[in-house]
Design a protein around this motif. Structure first.
Motif, short mmCIF file in Angstrom:
data_model
loop_
_atom_site.label_atom_id
_atom_site.label_comp_id
_atom_site.label_asym_id
_atom_site.label_seq_id
_atom_site.Cartn_x
_atom_site.Cartn_y
_atom_site.Cartn_z
N ARG A 102 42.07 43.11 73.25
CA ARG A 102 42.75 43.97 72.19
C ARG A 102 43.88 44.77 72.99
NH1 ARG A 102 40.26 48.61 68.15
NH2 ARG A 102 42.25 49.27 67.30
N GLU A 109 50.99 49.60 66.99
CA GLU A 109 50.59 48.25 66.67
C GLU A 109 49.52 47.82 67.42
OE1 GLU A 109 52.71 44.02 67.20
OE2 GLU A 109 53.75 45.77 67.92
N GLN A 111 47.02 44.45 68.69
CA GLN A 111 46.95 42.85 68.82
C GLN A 111 45.69 42.54 69.05
OE1 GLN A 111 50.30 41.69 71.25
NE2 GLN A 111 51.87 42.41 69.62
N TYR A 112 45.21 41.22 68.29
CA TYR A 112 43.81 40.93 68.76
C TYR A 112 43.97 39.70 69.32
CZ TYR A 112 42.64 45.00 65.84
OH TYR A 112 42.80 46.35 65.33
N GLN A 118 46.18 34.94 69.23
CA GLN A 118 46.30 35.94 68.46
C GLN A 118 45.62 35.72 67.09
OE1 GLN A 118 50.05 37.98 68.21
NE2 GLN A 118 49.32 39.67 67.16
N VAL A 119 44.64 36.58 66.71
CA VAL A 119 44.11 36.46 65.61
C VAL A 119 44.07 37.91 64.64
CG1 VAL A 119 42.45 34.83 66.41
CG2 VAL A 119 42.06 37.09 66.48
N ARG A 120 43.61 37.76 63.42
CA ARG A 120 43.60 38.85 62.62
C ARG A 120 42.36 39.86 62.92
NH1 ARG A 120 43.26 36.42 56.89
NH2 ARG A 120 41.59 35.24 58.09
N LEU A 121 42.13 41.09 62.51
CA LEU A 121 41.14 42.06 62.55
C LEU A 121 40.10 41.25 61.93
CD1 LEU A 121 39.62 44.28 63.64
CD2 LEU A 121 40.69 45.72 61.74
N LYS A 122 40.17 40.61 60.75
CA LYS A 122 39.05 40.31 59.86
C LYS A 122 38.46 39.12 60.83
CE LYS A 122 38.42 38.12 55.48
NZ LYS A 122 38.88 37.46 54.29
N ASP A 123 39.33 38.23 61.35
CA ASP A 123 38.59 37.25 62.10
C ASP A 123 37.79 37.39 63.17
OD1 ASP A 123 40.28 35.19 60.37
OD2 ASP A 123 41.84 35.40 61.63
#
Length: 727
Positions: A102, A109, A111-112, A118-123
């Motif tokens: 992270r 901003e 970033q994950y 790079q993915v979403r926080l939900k993923d």
């Protein structure tokens, strides 16, 4: 699965890149107060997706980035990365090593990344939940959070237990299903509302579209009939024109032939008229000659009459009668016979007639003498001579008269020939004139027929021109006239086709002219309506499916929770008795209630369908029960007993404890370290501590110091190998 290493860069006090490598078992992080030990726990929370700044001991996201010191400039980005060994595939991805990273920037901003992608926080949250990692106080426990578990509400306690049991994944799915269900209900209401809204308009558009379709069908039928009729008429007109051209050509040739024949007859008539005129050229001369001959003939006849009178007079004066004898009769008969023979040898008709007349007179005289028996005899010779002379003269004049008669007959014969030739020429002229008149009448009739045929052809030419104009007009309206040669045969009755065309045109006039865009709007609205109906049905099915999913998840969570809850209770009571050297503890599932104010101001309690977890403890050698009567140390031991019960029931991949053993005395520290030693075979521990007993249980020891520039620095020591200090 276990935690391999932690990489931090620019996070809080770790300005320099720092790496903590962890082994299976217990890793301890030690150091003086304020050196940045707890920042390691905060870094773990941060990289696992923590969104609460309070939980990471910050006020704003900027506080997570190294803010600089007197000797170092501030940094604009902080990065934390966790490396996991994933040979057992607790992370459901096809990698033996999983790296979660992270990054945070000063503009806020985040970033994950998972393995560099790079993915979403939900993923990230879903992946962590599937690996039984969580942030609700079970995977990472900071200072004071042990007591916070006891201070939590029953529902919050239940969430902590759910996370410990690995039910967070199903809770996330359930929450996602509930959110989808709510969203689906909203979409269903919107879809049904829009459907109800467009239904009246769709009915109106349908009626208009049906009229348009009816009009289009009629127009198509009309185009077909017009195409057939036009094709048939054009073929008929072309055939009629060809026929009229042939007829006109035949009449024209006939007229030329008749005019040539009439001209030829006229030429013959002119020639024939000259012949008739020439045929009368000798008539006047012959008539003059005939008149002259008639005059001479009359003069000779008068002379002959005079001579006959004189002879008769002479014969009467000297005549005497004697007896008739045979010799005399024979002599007279011979004379008569000779005279008759001479007369018969004459070529003149008049001479013959005169000789016959004379023979008749003499024969009558002889017969008179024979009947009377007497014969007159002239006594005077002079008289006889005179009579004889007169007779001779008479015979001469008779000869002249005979010749004149012959000439008269010849002239008359010539005149009859001329008249016959004239009559023949007149007959020829009459025949030619009749023939010319018949030819002229035939020519007149042919010219009339030719004019009539030309008039008919002109009519057909005009009709063809009109038909071609109509064809161009129909082609401009989209009528296709590309038809085979046999298309004309499709129209059995041309007049019936024309009447059908008129009827269709009348029906089209009676249909209101509607904008063609209405059909397009109807199709679009119908497609939208059908889409909404399908969407509505799909949404209802989705709602039904979501209800089933939620029901299944609730059932699964309930079953798993109840099965694990019993074990947790057993381990909780066991560890509680171990830590307190007696006593008992248990967890209870309680239904939540909320207080409402009634109509008359009274307090009404409403029981919720959801439930929570309550804690009930009984200390040894004390009659008091309940969490409220526990001291700080007792609360810490109770929270540790609950924590160890959760670990024993559902061992997490790793557990981070941040100075949770600080309130423990020496005896309880021994018990605590003993329990850690028992549990490290199932769970990897990362412990931030000042407790020596805890340090003794550590397999790896990290030291954290704070240098003069305000940057944390790591020192590591692995037990069981030669002492080696690595900076």
């Amino acid at each position: 699965m276990y935690l391999q290493k932690l990489e931090v860069h620019g996070f809080k006090s770790f300005a320099q890149s720092a790496t903590l490598e962890f082994q299976r078992g217990i890793s301890a992080v030690v150091g003086p107060n304020g050196s940045g030990k707890s920042n390691i726990a905060d870094a773990l929370r941060f990289v696992l997706g923590e969104q609460s700044m309070k939980s990471i001991r910050s006020k704003k996201s900027e506080d997570l980035i190294f803010s600089g010191s007197t000797k170092r400039a501030r940094m604009n980005m902080a990065s934390v990365a966790l490396h996991f060994d994933n040979h057992d595939h607790m992370f459901p991805i096809d990698f033996t090593t999983v790296v979660i990273q992270r990054k945070i920037f000063r503009d806020g901003e985040n970033q994950y990344y998972i393995n560099g992608a790079q993915v979403r926080l939900k993923d990230l949250t879903e992946l962590i939940a599937k690996a039984k990692l969580g942030l609700k106080g079970y995977t990472i426990i900071n200072q004071g959070m042990g007591d916070a578990i006891l201070e939590s509400s029953p529902k919050e306690r239940k969430e902590i237990i759910f996370e410990a049991l690995g039910l967070k994944e199903f809770q996330l799915k359930r929450a996602d299903a509930i959110a989808k269900l709510s969203h689906t209900h909203v979409n269903l209401e919107k879809a049904e509302g829009i459907t109800r809204e467009i239904e009246p308009h769709l009915k109106f558009l349908k009626r208009q579209a049906e009229k348009i379709e009816e009009r289009q069908e009629l127009e198509e039928k009309l185009r077909t009939l017009e195409r057939m009729y036009m094709h048939t008429r054009l073929r008929a007109v072309d055939a009629a024109l060809d026929q009229r051209k042939q007829q006109a050509g035949a009449h024209e040739r006939r007229i030329v032939e008749l005019r040539e024949a009439i001209d030829a007859i006229s030429l013959k008539l002119d020639t024939q008229g000259e012949g008739v005129t020439h045929s009368f050229e000798g008539v006047s001369h012959l008539e003059a000659e005939l008149m002259k001959e008639e005059v001479q003939r009359n003069s000779v006849e008068r002379e002959i009459g005079k001579i006959e009178g004189m002879i008769a007079a002479l014969e009467g004066a000297e005549e005497r009668f004697v007896a008739l004898d045979v010799g005399y009769v024979r002599e007279k008969l011979e004379q008569l016979n000779n005279n008759l023979a001479d007369a018969l040898h004459s070529d003149s008709h008049d001479a013959l007639r005169s000789a016959v007349h004379e023979f008749s007179q003499k024969l009558n005289a002889l017969l008179h003498e024979v009947r009377s028996g007497n014969v007159s005899v002239k006594a005077d010779q002079k008289a006889v001579d005179k009579s004889h002379q007169l007779r001779e003269e008479g015979r001469r004049l008779s000869g002249l008269l005979e010749e004149s008669g012959k000439r008269v007959r010849e002239i008359k014969e010539q005149m009859r020939g001329i008249y016959a030739a004239h009559d023949a020429e007149k007959e020829k002229t009459f025949v030619l004139r009749n023939e010319k008149r018949e030819k002229e009448l035939t020519l007149l009739r042919e010219e009339e027929k030719f004019s009539a045929v030309n008039a008919e052809a002109e009519h057909f030419y005009r009709e063809r021109e009109v038909l071609h104009k109509e064809k161009e007009m129909l082609e401009s309206r989209g009528v296709d006239f590309r038809i085979g040669d046999d298309a004309g045969g499709h129209s059995a009755d041309e007049e019936e086709t024309r009447r059908n065309i008129e009827r269709l045109r009348l029906r089209l006039e009676n249909i209101d002219l509607i904008d063609e865009n209405i059909k397009k709007e109807y199709d679009e609205t119908l497609a939208r309506y059908n889409f909404l109906i399908k969407e509505t049905e799909d949404l209802r099915n989705a709602i039904s499916s979501l209800h089933k999913i939620i029901e299944e998840l609730d059932g699964m969570i309930s079953v798993r929770f109840k099965d694990a809850f019993k074990k947790i209770n057993e381990h909780f009571n066991e560890y509680f008795s171990l830590l307190f050297d007696g006593g008992s503890a248990r967890l209870e599932m309680v239904a939540e209630e909320r207080e409402l104010t009634g109509e008359e101001g009274e307090i009404v309690r409403e029981r919720k369908e959801d439930y929570g977890v309550d804690v009930d403890v009984s200390l040894p050698r004390k009659k008091t029960t309940g969490l409220a009567v526990l001291s700080g140390g007792e609360r810490a031991l109770t929270s540790l007993a609950l924590l160890f019960a959760l670990v024993s029931t559902s061992p997490p991949p790793f557990l981070v404890l941040d100075e949770i053993d600080a309130p423990l005395d020496e005896a309880n520290s021994l018990r605590f370290s003993k329990i850690l030693h028992e549990l490290k075979s199932h769970t990897q521990f990362v412990i931030i501590t000042h407790n020596r007993e805890t340090m003794r249980q550590a397999d790896t020891l990290y030291g954290v110091t704070m240098q003069e520039d305000g940057v944390s620095k790591l020192l590591s020591l692995k037990f069981g190998t030669p002492d080696d200090m690595v900076v």
